[in-house]
Design a protein around this motif. Structure first.
Motif, short mmCIF file in Angstrom:
data_model
loop_
_atom_site.label_atom_id
_atom_site.label_comp_id
_atom_site.label_asym_id
_atom_site.label_seq_id
_atom_site.Cartn_x
_atom_site.Cartn_y
_atom_site.Cartn_z
N LEU A 223 54.50 60.38 73.27
CA LEU A 223 53.68 61.46 72.72
C LEU A 223 53.33 61.10 71.28
O LEU A 223 54.21 60.83 70.47
CB LEU A 223 54.42 62.79 72.75
N VAL A 224 52.04 61.06 70.99
CA VAL A 224 51.56 60.78 69.63
C VAL A 224 51.06 62.10 69.05
O VAL A 224 50.17 62.73 69.61
CB VAL A 224 50.41 59.74 69.64
N ILE A 225 51.67 62.51 67.94
CA ILE A 225 51.31 63.77 67.30
C ILE A 225 50.67 63.46 65.96
O ILE A 225 51.29 62.86 65.09
CB ILE A 225 52.53 64.68 67.09
N ASP A 226 49.44 63.87 65.80
CA ASP A 226 48.70 63.66 64.56
C ASP A 226 48.59 64.99 63.82
O ASP A 226 48.67 66.06 64.44
CB ASP A 226 47.31 63.11 64.88
N GLU A 227 48.40 64.92 62.53
CA GLU A 227 48.26 66.11 61.68
C GLU A 227 49.42 67.08 61.92
O GLU A 227 49.23 68.27 62.09
CB GLU A 227 46.92 66.78 61.92
N TRP A 228 50.62 66.55 61.92
CA TRP A 228 51.81 67.32 62.29
C TRP A 228 52.48 68.02 61.13
O TRP A 228 53.37 68.84 61.34
CB TRP A 228 52.81 66.41 62.99
N LEU A 229 52.08 67.72 59.90
CA LEU A 229 52.72 68.35 58.73
C LEU A 229 52.10 69.71 58.47
O LEU A 229 51.06 69.84 57.85
CB LEU A 229 52.59 67.45 57.51
N THR A 230 52.75 70.73 58.98
CA THR A 230 52.26 72.09 58.88
C THR A 230 53.42 73.02 58.58
O THR A 230 54.57 72.67 58.79
CB THR A 230 51.55 72.51 60.19
N GLN A 231 53.11 74.19 58.10
CA GLN A 231 54.16 75.17 57.81
C GLN A 231 54.67 75.84 59.09
O GLN A 231 55.73 76.43 59.10
CB GLN A 231 53.63 76.24 56.84
N ASP A 232 53.91 75.75 60.17
CA ASP A 232 54.31 76.35 61.45
C ASP A 232 55.20 75.36 62.20
O ASP A 232 54.72 74.58 63.01
CB ASP A 232 53.06 76.69 62.27
N VAL A 233 56.49 75.37 61.91
CA VAL A 233 57.38 74.35 62.44
C VAL A 233 58.15 74.76 63.69
O VAL A 233 58.83 73.96 64.29
CB VAL A 233 58.38 73.86 61.36
N GLY A 234 58.02 76.00 64.11
CA GLY A 234 58.79 76.49 65.25
C GLY A 234 58.56 75.72 66.53
O GLY A 234 59.49 75.19 67.14
#
Length: 116
Positions: A40-51
């Motif tokens: 699984l490749v996750i891009d733009e993953w740095l977000t405040q919604d971490v749940g």
């Protein structure tokens, strides 16, 4: 043996979760869907919604391969995720056994934009 891979931007994953039709699909179903991919490749993953991200990383931890793409350094990731306990858990799980590829100052978007 058949292998599977998927690329997704975290904002798109969050939109999929928040779609009106998502009332029929719980977070559990979405997590199950993305946890099953071998890669699984996750891009733009740095977000405040971490749940949701935290739950997904936890399900994949030590079982499947996960690639995260970021323009910031690993040292900055914890703060960019909000600095919470969940952020620390995500950073720890991603860094254990990680292979880091540093592209240096190269910016693929900038490079390809000049060729258009």
């Amino acid at each position: 043996m058949r292998r599977s891979a998927r690329y997704i931007r975290l904002p798109d994953l969050l939109m999929e979760r928040d779609e009106p039709a998502a009332t029929e699909r719980s977070d559990t179903k979405i997590l199950k869907k993305y946890a099953r991919y071998d890669l699984l490749v996750i891009d733009e993953w740095l977000t405040q919604d971490v749940g949701l991200l935290s739950s997904l990383i936890e399900r994949r931890y030590l079982r499947k391969s996960t690639v995260v793409c970021s323009l910031c350094s690993p040292a900055d990731c914890h703060a960019r995720l909000g600095g919470s306990g969940e952020a620390e858990s995500i950073a720890d799980r991603l860094s254990e056994g990680a292979i880091r590829i540093d592209m240096g100052e190269a910016n693929i978007r900038r490079l390809t934009a000049g060729k258009r």
